[in-house]
Design a protein around this motif. Structure first.
Motif, PDB file in Angstrom:
ATOM      1  N   VAL A 295       0.816  -1.227   0.000  1.00  0.00           N
ATOM      2  CA  VAL A 295       0.000   0.000   0.000  1.00  0.00           C
ATOM      3  C   VAL A 295       0.843   1.267   0.000  1.00  0.00           C
ATOM      4  CG1 VAL A 295      -1.959  -1.107   1.126  1.00  0.00           C
ATOM      5  CG2 VAL A 295      -0.269   0.099   2.532  1.00  0.00           C
ATOM      6  N   ASP A 296       2.152   1.140   0.249  1.00  0.00           N
ATOM      7  CA  ASP A 296       2.923   2.372   0.352  1.00  0.00           C
ATOM      8  C   ASP A 296       4.264   2.292  -0.379  1.00  0.00           C
ATOM      9  OD1 ASP A 296       3.703   4.940   1.147  1.00  0.00           O
ATOM     10  OD2 ASP A 296       4.641   4.201   2.977  1.00  0.00           O
ATOM     11  N   SER A 297       5.217   1.514   0.159  1.00  0.00           N
ATOM     12  CA  SER A 297       6.600   1.711  -0.296  1.00  0.00           C
ATOM     13  C   SER A 297       6.867   1.229  -1.716  1.00  0.00           C
ATOM     14  CB  SER A 297       7.587   1.075   0.690  1.00  0.00           C
ATOM     15  OG  SER A 297       7.328  -0.291   0.836  1.00  0.00           O
TER      16      SER A 297
ATOM     17  N   GLY B  24       7.957   5.351  -6.380  1.00  0.00           N
ATOM     18  CA  GLY B  24       9.319   5.564  -6.847  1.00  0.00           C
ATOM     19  C   GLY B  24      10.325   6.077  -5.832  1.00  0.00           C
ATOM     20  N   LYS B  25       9.974   6.117  -4.538  1.00  0.00           N
ATOM     21  CA  LYS B  25      11.018   6.474  -3.567  1.00  0.00           C
ATOM     22  C   LYS B  25      11.864   5.234  -3.328  1.00  0.00           C
ATOM     23  CE  LYS B  25       9.044  10.272  -0.894  1.00  0.00           C
ATOM     24  NZ  LYS B  25       8.552  10.701   0.430  1.00  0.00           N
ATOM     25  N   THR B  26      13.170   5.337  -3.578  1.00  0.00           N
ATOM     26  CA  THR B  26      14.062   4.207  -3.340  1.00  0.00           C
ATOM     27  C   THR B  26      15.231   4.712  -2.504  1.00  0.00           C
ATOM     28  OG1 THR B  26      15.566   4.571  -5.216  1.00  0.00           O
ATOM     29  CG2 THR B  26      13.532   3.359  -5.680  1.00  0.00           C
TER      30      THR B  26
ATOM     31  N   MET C 192      -5.150   6.101  -4.068  1.00  0.00           N
ATOM     32  CA  MET C 192      -4.916   7.402  -3.418  1.00  0.00           C
ATOM     33  C   MET C 192      -3.452   7.804  -3.546  1.00  0.00           C
ATOM     34  SD  MET C 192      -7.358   7.487  -0.120  1.00  0.00           S
ATOM     35  CE  MET C 192      -6.950   9.210   0.139  1.00  0.00           C
ATOM     36  N   LYS C 193      -2.563   6.823  -3.343  1.00  0.00           N
ATOM     37  CA  LYS C 193      -1.145   7.167  -3.448  1.00  0.00           C
ATOM     38  C   LYS C 193      -0.806   7.556  -4.888  1.00  0.00           C
ATOM     39  CE  LYS C 193       3.485   6.360  -2.156  1.00  0.00           C
ATOM     40  NZ  LYS C 193       4.451   5.756  -1.284  1.00  0.00           N
ATOM     41  N   ALA C 194      -1.347   6.800  -5.871  1.00  0.00           N
ATOM     42  CA  ALA C 194      -1.064   7.114  -7.278  1.00  0.00           C
ATOM     43  C   ALA C 194      -1.544   8.525  -7.609  1.00  0.00           C
ATOM     44  CB  ALA C 194      -1.749   6.085  -8.187  1.00  0.00           C
TER      45      ALA C 194
ATOM     46  N   LYS D 176       7.798  14.565  -6.784  1.00  0.00           N
ATOM     47  CA  LYS D 176       9.041  14.814  -6.042  1.00  0.00           C
ATOM     48  C   LYS D 176       8.806  15.469  -4.671  1.00  0.00           C
ATOM     49  CE  LYS D 176      11.798  13.277  -9.347  1.00  0.00           C
ATOM     50  NZ  LYS D 176      12.400  13.988 -10.458  1.00  0.00           N
ATOM     51  N   GLU D 177       7.579  15.433  -4.192  1.00  0.00           N
ATOM     52  CA  GLU D 177       7.236  15.956  -2.853  1.00  0.00           C
ATOM     53  C   GLU D 177       7.553  17.447  -2.687  1.00  0.00           C
ATOM     54  OE1 GLU D 177       7.635  13.061   0.301  1.00  0.00           O
ATOM     55  OE2 GLU D 177       8.005  14.672   1.725  1.00  0.00           O
ATOM     56  N   ALA D 178       7.063  18.228  -3.658  1.00  0.00           N
ATOM     57  CA  ALA D 178       7.174  19.688  -3.505  1.00  0.00           C
ATOM     58  C   ALA D 178       5.946  20.228  -2.785  1.00  0.00           C
ATOM     59  CB  ALA D 178       7.298  20.338  -4.882  1.00  0.00           C
TER      60      ALA D 178
ATOM     61  N   ASP E  80       1.816  18.380  -2.222  1.00  0.00           N
ATOM     62  CA  ASP E  80       0.817  17.420  -1.720  1.00  0.00           C
ATOM     63  C   ASP E  80       1.362  16.080  -1.241  1.00  0.00           C
ATOM     64  OD1 ASP E  80      -1.319  19.004  -1.963  1.00  0.00           O
ATOM     65  OD2 ASP E  80      -2.384  17.772  -3.451  1.00  0.00           O
ATOM     66  N   ARG E  81       2.475  15.624  -1.838  1.00  0.00           N
ATOM     67  CA  ARG E  81       2.980  14.293  -1.455  1.00  0.00           C
ATOM     68  C   ARG E  81       3.275  14.234   0.046  1.00  0.00           C
ATOM     69  NH1 ARG E  81       6.695  10.025  -4.847  1.00  0.00           N
ATOM     70  NH2 ARG E  81       6.701   8.439  -3.210  1.00  0.00           N
ATOM     71  N   ALA E  82       3.578  15.391   0.636  1.00  0.00           N
ATOM     72  CA  ALA E  82       3.859  15.418   2.073  1.00  0.00           C
ATOM     73  C   ALA E  82       2.664  14.925   2.896  1.00  0.00           C
ATOM     74  CB  ALA E  82       4.255  16.833   2.498  1.00  0.00           C
ATOM     75  N   LEU E  83       1.450  14.979   2.312  1.00  0.00           N
ATOM     76  CA  LEU E  83       0.274  14.484   3.053  1.00  0.00           C
ATOM     77  C   LEU E  83       0.434  13.009   3.425  1.00  0.00           C
ATOM     78  CD1 LEU E  83      -2.621  16.080   0.960  1.00  0.00           C
ATOM     79  CD2 LEU E  83      -1.787  16.812   3.198  1.00  0.00           C
ATOM     80  N   LEU E  84       1.216  12.288   2.589  1.00  0.00           N
ATOM     81  CA  LEU E  84       1.443  10.855   2.863  1.00  0.00           C
ATOM     82  C   LEU E  84       2.218  10.664   4.158  1.00  0.00           C
ATOM     83  CD1 LEU E  84       2.386   9.709  -0.750  1.00  0.00           C
ATOM     84  CD2 LEU E  84       0.253   9.245   0.449  1.00  0.00           C
ATOM     85  N   ASN E  85       2.762  11.761   4.670  1.00  0.00           N
ATOM     86  CA  ASN E  85       3.532  11.670   5.920  1.00  0.00           C
ATOM     87  C   ASN E  85       2.667  11.923   7.150  1.00  0.00           C
ATOM     88  OD1 ASN E  85       5.869  11.198   4.418  1.00  0.00           O
ATOM     89  ND2 ASN E  85       6.139  13.396   4.096  1.00  0.00           N
ATOM     90  N   LEU E  86       1.338  11.902   7.001  1.00  0.00           N
ATOM     91  CA  LEU E  86       0.480  12.034   8.185  1.00  0.00           C
ATOM     92  C   LEU E  86       0.926  11.016   9.249  1.00  0.00           C
ATOM     93  CD1 LEU E  86      -2.077  13.148   9.616  1.00  0.00           C
ATOM     94  CD2 LEU E  86      -3.397  11.369   8.455  1.00  0.00           C
TER      95      LEU E  86
HETATM   96  N1  GLY Z   1       5.901   6.915   1.951  1.00  0.00           N
HETATM   97  C1  GLY Z   1       5.691   8.252   1.600  1.00  0.00           C
HETATM   98  C2  GLY Z   1       5.897   8.550   0.156  1.00  0.00           C
HETATM   99  O1  GLY Z   1       6.060   7.660  -0.637  1.00  0.00           O
HETATM  100  O2  GLY Z   1       5.908   9.705  -0.201  1.00  0.00           O
END
Ligand code: GLY
Length: 373
Positions: free
Chosen positions: A138-140, A144-146, A228-230, A238-240, A242-248
């Motif tokens: 569901v997440d990692s 594309g974060k590696t 939701m993640k997609a 690149k987390e400029a 909205d992606r930061a919301l995933l860090n709730l």
């Molecule tokens: N696990 C958070 C992200 O992929 O941005």
């Protein structure tokens, strides 16, 4: 049961996430269809290899692909320089070329490590994520974060490198311990809390069925989480923003993981996320951002699922509130010394803000530590 497909429509880097029971059996035909040499290099860990490697290699062989696997030790320690070097040198010894496909077969550690090895090998080769834990499904494995950990902190070395395919076989979740499954469920709940109130409502009803292994409910939970993640990754790869919301829940979680010395006997990541989400809602309520009922509802659901909810649920001593806030300040989401919090206006409506009174955070942590005693 038919599989669900979530499409990650990043321009030039688009890929599908295939979710379903027994989709592992399709790995051979799907990977063969990607082209490249008829030889696949697999990176996995000892636990996953013992349970599932034969099945993966069987489907590859049926599709006319030979395969070789590098089996690394299971556990977070694998996500460091020594195993990265070992993986890259092994991939080179397997003569992996630019057009070939590397398969990451495991949980978050293997996905992050193998994905990073694929990102830097010959300046980037394609890789397929076959996630075997709920957290990875569901997440990692998506987005594309590696990367690997540094002695200075987790995930500090890495690259954005999107997979070419994700195959999330929910049957593989049957072999997880209850604790590992529920830890991944912390990330599932996070999606409802951050952006989909109806999904959280559904989890409140279906959560126990999901935990017991209901096949359709598990596919639905993984599919909605990946969708939701997609959507978020397509808006902000690149987390400029909205992606930061995933860090709730993650700023609290990272402080708690550091405070417990990354000792998995005391706290694993998804447990920290669940406790962190409960704390984020408590701070939101006490800051007047959301109603008082919201944190109670979050806590009630986590409690119903038999998950860790409070600081009191973490075995052993914890540092005081000020020390925890210091640890939060070392999170990599800090900019110019200011902690960026993910707060909530309601269940399903999270937002990023640096405008949080640290005294409120301190009081929430002190109260939680007082209960722990
Ligand atoms: N696990 C958070 C992200 O992929 O941005």
């Amino acid at each position: 049961m038919t599989a669900a497909t979530v499409h990650v429509g990043l321009p030039g880097r688009a890929y599908d996430i295939i979710i379903g029971r027994d989709v592992l059996a399709e790995a051979g035909t799907r990977i063969a269809a990607m082209g490249g040499r008829k030889h696949v290099a697999i990176i996995t860990d000892a636990n996953v290899a013992a349970l599932h490697l034969e099945a993966l290699q069987h489907t590859l062989a049926q599709a006319g692909l030979t395969s070789e696997a590098l089996t690394l030790p299971a556990g977070e320690k694998t996500k460091g320089w020594p195993c990265l070097e070992q993986s890259v040198e092994w991939l080179l010894s397997q003569k992996v070329e630019r057009g070939d496909v590397v398969v990451a077969f495991g949980g978050g550690v293997i996905g992050d490590l193998a994905g990073f090895a694929a990102a830097i090998l010959r300046r980037g080769v394609r890789f397929v994520q076959v996630p075997t834990s709920l957290l990875a499904q569901v997440d990692s494995s998506v987005g594309g974060k590696t990367g690997i950990n540094s002695v200075q902190g987790k995930n500090l070395i890495g690259a954005f490198h999107q997979p070419s395919l994700v195959l999330a076989d929910t049957a593989l979740l049957d072999t997880l311990s209850d604790r590992d499954f529920l830890s991944g469920y912390g990330e599932v709940v996070k999606y409802g809390l951050l952006g989909d109130a109806a999904f959280f409502d559904w989890l409140e009803v279906e959560g126990p069925k999901i935990a017991k292994g209901d096949a359709a409910a598990r596919v639905r939970a993984v599919e909605r989480s990946c969708q939701m993640k997609a959507d978020i990754v397509m808006r902000d790869e690149k987390e400029a923003g909205d992606r930061a919301l995933l860090n709730l829940g993650h700023t609290f979680c990272h402080a708690l993981e550091a405070a417990t010395g990354y000792d998995a006997d005391r706290l694993v990541h998804g447990e920290g996320v669940a406790i962190g989400c409960a704390l984020a809602f408590e701070v939101s309520a006490r800051s007047g951002l959301c109603s008082q009922e919201d944190p109670s509802r979050v806590r009630a659901h986590l409690r119903d699922m038999g998950m860790k909810v409070d600081l009191a649920d973490i075995p052993g001593d914890l540092p005081d509130a000020d020390a925890l806030i210091d640890l939060m300040g070392q999170d990599k989401k800090v900019t110019d010394g200011t902690i960026n919090f993910i707060m909530a206006r309601a269940i399903g409506d999270a937002f990023v803000t640096a405008d949080i009174d640290l005294d409120v955070v301190r009081r929430v942590l002190r109260d939680a530590l007082d209960v722990k005693g």
